[in-house]
Design a protein around this motif. Structure first.
Motif, mmCIF file in Angstrom:
data_model
loop_
_atom_site.group_PDB
_atom_site.id
_atom_site.type_symbol
_atom_site.label_atom_id
_atom_site.label_comp_id
_atom_site.label_asym_id
_atom_site.label_seq_id
_atom_site.Cartn_x
_atom_site.Cartn_y
_atom_site.Cartn_z
ATOM 1 N N VAL A 184 0.843 -1.198 0.000
ATOM 2 C CA VAL A 184 0.000 0.000 0.000
ATOM 3 C C VAL A 184 0.881 1.253 0.000
ATOM 4 O O VAL A 184 0.639 2.209 -0.753
ATOM 5 C CB VAL A 184 -0.953 0.009 1.213
ATOM 6 N N LEU A 185 1.922 1.242 0.833
ATOM 7 C CA LEU A 185 2.828 2.394 0.890
ATOM 8 C C LEU A 185 3.594 2.561 -0.423
ATOM 9 O O LEU A 185 3.817 3.683 -0.883
ATOM 10 C CB LEU A 185 3.809 2.229 2.056
ATOM 11 N N LEU A 186 4.001 1.456 -1.032
ATOM 12 C CA LEU A 186 4.694 1.543 -2.319
ATOM 13 C C LEU A 186 3.790 2.148 -3.390
ATOM 14 O O LEU A 186 4.230 2.959 -4.216
ATOM 15 C CB LEU A 186 5.164 0.152 -2.758
ATOM 16 N N ALA A 187 2.521 1.741 -3.381
ATOM 17 C CA ALA A 187 1.582 2.282 -4.366
ATOM 18 C C ALA A 187 1.411 3.784 -4.209
ATOM 19 O O ALA A 187 1.255 4.514 -5.201
ATOM 20 C CB ALA A 187 0.231 1.588 -4.235
ATOM 21 N N ASN A 188 1.450 4.268 -2.958
ATOM 22 C CA ASN A 188 1.232 5.693 -2.707
ATOM 23 C C ASN A 188 2.490 6.543 -2.815
ATOM 24 O O ASN A 188 2.409 7.767 -2.889
ATOM 25 C CB ASN A 188 0.628 5.887 -1.308
ATOM 26 N N THR A 189 3.665 5.908 -2.797
ATOM 27 C CA THR A 189 4.916 6.679 -2.822
ATOM 28 C C THR A 189 5.772 6.358 -4.043
ATOM 29 O O THR A 189 6.116 7.247 -4.818
ATOM 30 C CB THR A 189 5.723 6.421 -1.533
#
Length: 242
Positions: free
Chosen positions: A132-137
């Motif tokens: 999820v963090l990779l998708a947002n950053t």
């Protein structure tokens, strides 16, 4: 009441571990959203993750005691649909643009992480948080690069324009500042027009070459322009023509 009958230190310890894990991982997701000042920030993502974990944990405890239906799997399905309604509340439509889709999807991801914590799948919960963090950053630079490319569609043309109202005597300085600020932010100008705006002011209309932009990023650029001396007002707006 079944308070004494249902009391179990071991089960309560498992519940505590699930909620702590959901709290920590929900915080990791929420911090990124809070940093970018999204509608659903730190507390919302933590509450979604913890709530999902608690619902599933309760379902598993109840099913372990009594069996039958509804099973924990049914509760997971209800969590997924319930978070869908919550996500719909953060989706907004502004001046022809739909905003909040990514925030709603992040809430959905937080719920999934919470469910994984609730059923004790710690590694899966951590992996879900990471992705999820990779998708947002990690994907943000790629999205920004693609958004700045011209839209290759013959029938529809998207135009993004920055409007600046400034004092007439500051016309040249403000115009130079607008061009420099947009160029520095990788939003080159395709066309620029200056016209009278009342007796003491002028309006600068800068049409961007990019057919798609990052709304939050361009908002920040416009705020920097608006803070310059001589600028009365600054804003941007998209438009479409067929």
């Amino acid at each position: 009441m079944h308070l004494v009958e249902h009391f179990s230190l071991a089960a309560s310890a498992n519940t505590l571990a699930s909620l702590v894990m959901a709290f920590v991982l929900g915080t990791a997701i929420g911090l990124e959203r809070q940093y970018r000042q999204r509608t659903a920030g730190l507390r919302t993502n933590v509450l979604v993750a913890v709530g999902a974990a608690l619902f599933v944990d309760i379902a598993m405890r109840y099913h372990g005691l009594y069996g039958g239906t509804p099973s924990p799997l049914h509760v997971v399905a209800y969590v997924v649909s319930g978070v869908g309604f919550l996500g719909a509340g953060v989706i907004m439509r502004e001046e022809g643009n739909v905003r909040g889709l990514n925030t709603a999807a992040t809430l959905w991801g937080s719920a999934a992480v919470g469910v994984a914590c609730g059923v004790g799948l710690v590694l899966e919960a951590v992996l879900g948080t990471v992705f999820v963090l990779l998708a947002n950053t990690a994907l943000r630079p790629l999205v920004n690069a693609l958004n700045r490319k011209p839209l290759d569609v013959d029938s529809v043309e998207v135009t993004n324009t920055v409007f600046v109202i400034a004092a007439r005597e500051e016309q040249q300085a403000v115009r130079t500042a607008v061009e420099a600020e947009l160029e520095r932010s990788s939003y080159p100008i395709r066309d620029l027009d200056v016209r009278a705006f009342g007796e003491a002011e002028i309006e600068i209309e800068a049409t961007l070459a990019a057919t798609s932009v990052d709304g939050d990023e361009l908002d920040a650029v416009v705020r920097r322009i608006a803070a310059r001396p001589g600028v009365r007002q600054a804003f941007w707006a998209p438009s479409t023509t067929e």
